[in-house]
Enzyme design. Structure first.
Site, mmCIF file in Angstrom:
data_model
loop_
_atom_site.group_PDB
_atom_site.id
_atom_site.type_symbol
_atom_site.label_atom_id
_atom_site.label_comp_id
_atom_site.label_asym_id
_atom_site.label_seq_id
_atom_site.Cartn_x
_atom_site.Cartn_y
_atom_site.Cartn_z
ATOM 1 N N GLU A 77 0.824 -1.150 0.108
ATOM 2 C CA GLU A 77 0.019 -0.089 0.106
ATOM 3 C C GLU A 77 0.846 1.167 0.067
ATOM 4 O OE1 GLU A 77 -2.374 0.425 3.661
ATOM 5 O OE2 GLU A 77 -2.778 2.486 2.857
ATOM 6 N N CYS A 120 -1.534 0.632 30.288
ATOM 7 C CA CYS A 120 -0.393 1.497 30.274
ATOM 8 C C CYS A 120 -0.518 2.774 31.218
ATOM 9 C CB CYS A 120 0.021 1.862 28.998
ATOM 10 S SG CYS A 120 1.966 2.270 28.801
ATOM 11 N N LEU A 121 -0.874 3.948 30.528
ATOM 12 C CA LEU A 121 -0.935 5.156 31.518
ATOM 13 C C LEU A 121 -2.463 4.886 32.308
ATOM 14 C CD1 LEU A 121 -0.214 8.177 31.863
ATOM 15 C CD2 LEU A 121 -2.020 8.792 30.293
ATOM 16 N N HIS A 139 0.163 -3.210 26.069
ATOM 17 C CA HIS A 139 -0.997 -2.878 25.219
ATOM 18 C C HIS A 139 -1.716 -4.021 24.651
ATOM 19 C CE1 HIS A 139 -0.438 1.587 25.204
ATOM 20 N NE2 HIS A 139 0.971 1.178 25.473
ATOM 21 N N GLU A 196 -4.205 -4.269 23.489
ATOM 22 C CA GLU A 196 -5.211 -4.050 22.044
ATOM 23 C C GLU A 196 -4.521 -4.228 20.840
ATOM 24 O OE1 GLU A 196 -3.929 -1.886 24.308
ATOM 25 O OE2 GLU A 196 -3.337 -0.085 23.371
HETATM 26 N N1 GLN Z 1 3.618 7.932 29.672
HETATM 27 C C1 GLN Z 1 3.719 6.748 30.195
HETATM 28 C C2 GLN Z 1 5.028 6.217 30.084
HETATM 29 O O1 GLN Z 1 5.718 6.694 29.211
HETATM 30 C C3 GLN Z 1 2.622 5.909 29.804
HETATM 31 C C4 GLN Z 1 2.771 5.651 28.201
HETATM 32 C C5 GLN Z 1 1.833 4.713 27.524
HETATM 33 O O2 GLN Z 1 0.449 4.892 28.119
HETATM 34 N N2 GLN Z 1 1.887 4.100 26.305
HETATM 35 O O3 GLN Z 1 5.359 5.251 30.880
#
Ligand code: GLN
Length: 538
Positions: A141, A381-382, A507, A509
């Site tokens: 692509e 994560c965050l 993550h 997802e």
């Molecule tokens: N800011 C946070 C860190 O660097 C979380 C990163 C994120 O959510 N991908 O650890």
């Protein structure tokens, strides 16, 4: 045998080239071919890691730790495969390689030029065996719109490849928009004609046109496109707006798109095993139940920033016969309007990943609401980091607890910079990236969802849960449910005594596919369903 299918785009951007490329690759995969999918992003960035999610949507991380464009995520979701850094090509990556070779003296005495040095490098990257194998069919692509200056070297390289290879080994597909003029109720083909003219000026004659339009095309419009763009009438493929992106492979199969491409490539026609896909799409169209999940994030006006999460919820919902309605809540609104006004009626709360301190306090407030009211909470994560901050402040009484990312002078850095990150100064590709193993503890929600002890999940972060607080957290009910194999890094936090409260440092997802949803997302949506207020689908 190696055949190449190229998907370019014209008229405007955002027509869904990624979905078209992924759908075509899927049809060939389901016909028993080995396929590879590559995305060319003509930006000068070396990868997507430093791009703004506002402009480019989510940064998708591959298993091998490459920060890529969201189309790579789409490819994985369609193909049910993990892709790698080799599937993603940018101008920055191409030039980086060429300049490195030039410095190493590989071109001594030569003038290094776009043609042939840059185009040769592009051809090399397109022909690279991916995962150690050369797929029978490569789908490439080309990002951007034909006519953009940035994509010229890529189109030139593809033009050369067309001439390097036997005639029947390449097939060019051009995706364009057919606008509908309301005043005369007409579908207009002129922008498509101009876009094809532009492509021809570069030396590429498309073999097929995929026409994006609001409604199905009449035979006369198809005939006109065929005549003016010099393609066979049967090679004008319609691509109207559909209920979901997962309908596109079905529409293409029904139009015989795989067959017409196979003919063009001199391949024998094969049956496409698409029944399972078709059956899942019909489940997606007729859910039995509905749940409402709030996503409290920073970029909620542009939901492409969280596209993998959105799709992971769709996949999990579909496998549970449930429509997941997402209520996008801006983290900043939580502070100004109050969580009690924004969150009631939702069956679950998800706080996604992110960077920077904007909206953090709103996310912390929303998590407090979920913790206190018992609605299922999934922190990614965050999201996990905010859950730790909230717990430290409200349950452990550490009023100024924070992440050192947001408050470097906090007396209680419950989230702190990772040891390996302290000396890192460059921003590109330097986070903890890609898949790492996590070991899950017995008797945890996560272990129950995964049904295995060890998992490999993808990461993208610089900060982590501070191990100095682990004991205090565990004593107060926030359990470390998974760690890195050496026990050092916290990978999952879970709150005891709450129906479903899970925060993950990775993550998940990124590993959810249409055919195989992610166990944690399935567990979360199930918990949201059990939370009670689920209703009939709309
Ligand atoms: N800011 C946070 C860190 O660097 C979380 C990163 C994120 O959510 N991908 O650890």
């Amino acid at each position: 045998m190696r055949k190449l299918i190229v998907v370019s785009g014209g008229v405007i951007s955002g027509l869904g080239k990624g979905v078209v490329a992924a759908s075509i690759a899927l049809l060939f995969k389901l016909s028993g071919y080995t396929v590879s999918l590559q995305k060319i992003d003509p930006y000068v960035n070396v990868d997507a890691g430093t791009m703004n999610p506002y402009e480019h949507g989510e940064v998708f991380v591959t298993h091998d730790g490459k920060e890529t464009d969201l189309d790579i995520g789409r490819y994985e979701r369609f193909l049910d495969e993990y892709l790698s850094a080799d599937n993603y090509i940018t101008t920055g990556k191409v030039y980086w390689n060429v300049i490195r070779q030039e410095r190493a003296g590989s071109f001594l005495g030569q003038t290094v030029q776009v043609i042939p040095h840059v185009t040769n490098e592009i051809k090399r990257l397109i022909n690279i065996p991916i995962d150690g194998r050369n797929a029978e069919i490569g789908v490439v692509e080309v990002g951007g719109t034909v006519g953009d200056i940035e994509s010229l070297p890529f189109l030139e390289a593809l033009r050369q490849l067309k001439d390097d290879l036997p005639r029947q080994d390449t097939f060019f597909i051009h995706l364009t928009l057919l606008p509908h003029l309301a005043s005369t109720d007409e579908i207009k083909t002129k922008p498509t004609q101009h876009s094809v003219k532009e492509l021809r000026a570069i030396g590429i004659q498309p073999d097929a046109i995929v026409a994006r339009c609001a409604r199905p095309l009449s035979e006369s419009v198809k005939r006109k496109i065929a005549l003016f763009c010099d393609v066979k009438e049967e090679n004008v493929i319609e691509d109207p707006d559909l209920q979901t992106i997962y309908d596109v492979p079905l529409l293409f199969a029904d139009q015989g798109v795989d067959k017409l491409i196979a003919r063009g490539l001199g391949l024998k026609e094969r049956a496409v095993q698409i029944d399972k896909w078709r059956q899942l799409v019909s489940v997606l169209h007729s859910p039995r139940r509905k749940v409402r999940i709030a996503i409290v994030g920073k970029y909620v006006e542009l939901t492409d920033s969280y596209i993998s999460i959105k799709e992971a919820l769709v996949h999990a919902g579909m496998h549970l016969g449930t429509q997941v309605e997402i209520s996008w809540v801006s983290a900043e609104d939580v502070m100004s309007k109050g969580e009690a006004n924004l969150l009631p009626g939702v069956d679950g709360l998800l706080v996604p990943g992110g960077f920077g301190d904007r909206g953090i306090e709103g996310k912390v407030e929303a998590i407090r609401y979920a913790r206190e009211t018992g609605i299922p909470f999934f922190g990614i994560c965050l999201g996990l980091q905010c859950a730790a901050i909230e717990f430290a402040r409200d349950v452990l009484g550490l009023a100024r607890a924070n992440s050192s990312e947001f408050d470097p002078s906090t007396p209680d850095p419950v989230i702190d910079i990772m040891r390996e990150q302290t000396s890192v100064t460059d921003k590109g590709g330097t986070m903890r990236l890609g898949a790492y193993e996590a070991v899950l503890k017995e008797g945890t929600i996560s272990r129950e969802c995964y049904e295995v002890e060890r998992v490999k999940e993808r990461h993208r972060h610089r900060y982590e849960f501070n191990p100095e607080y682990r004991e205090r957290f565990e004593e107060a009910g926030m359990r470390v449910a998974a760690t890195s194999p050496d026990g050092r890094l916290t990978e999952i936090l879970e709150l005891s005594g709450h129906p479903w409260f899970v925060g993950v440092q990775f993550h998940p997802e990124f590993r959810s596919h249409f055919l195989s949803p992610h166990p944690l997302f399935t567990g979360f949506v199930k918990a949201c369903l059990e939370n009670g207020s689920s209703s009939s689908p709309s």
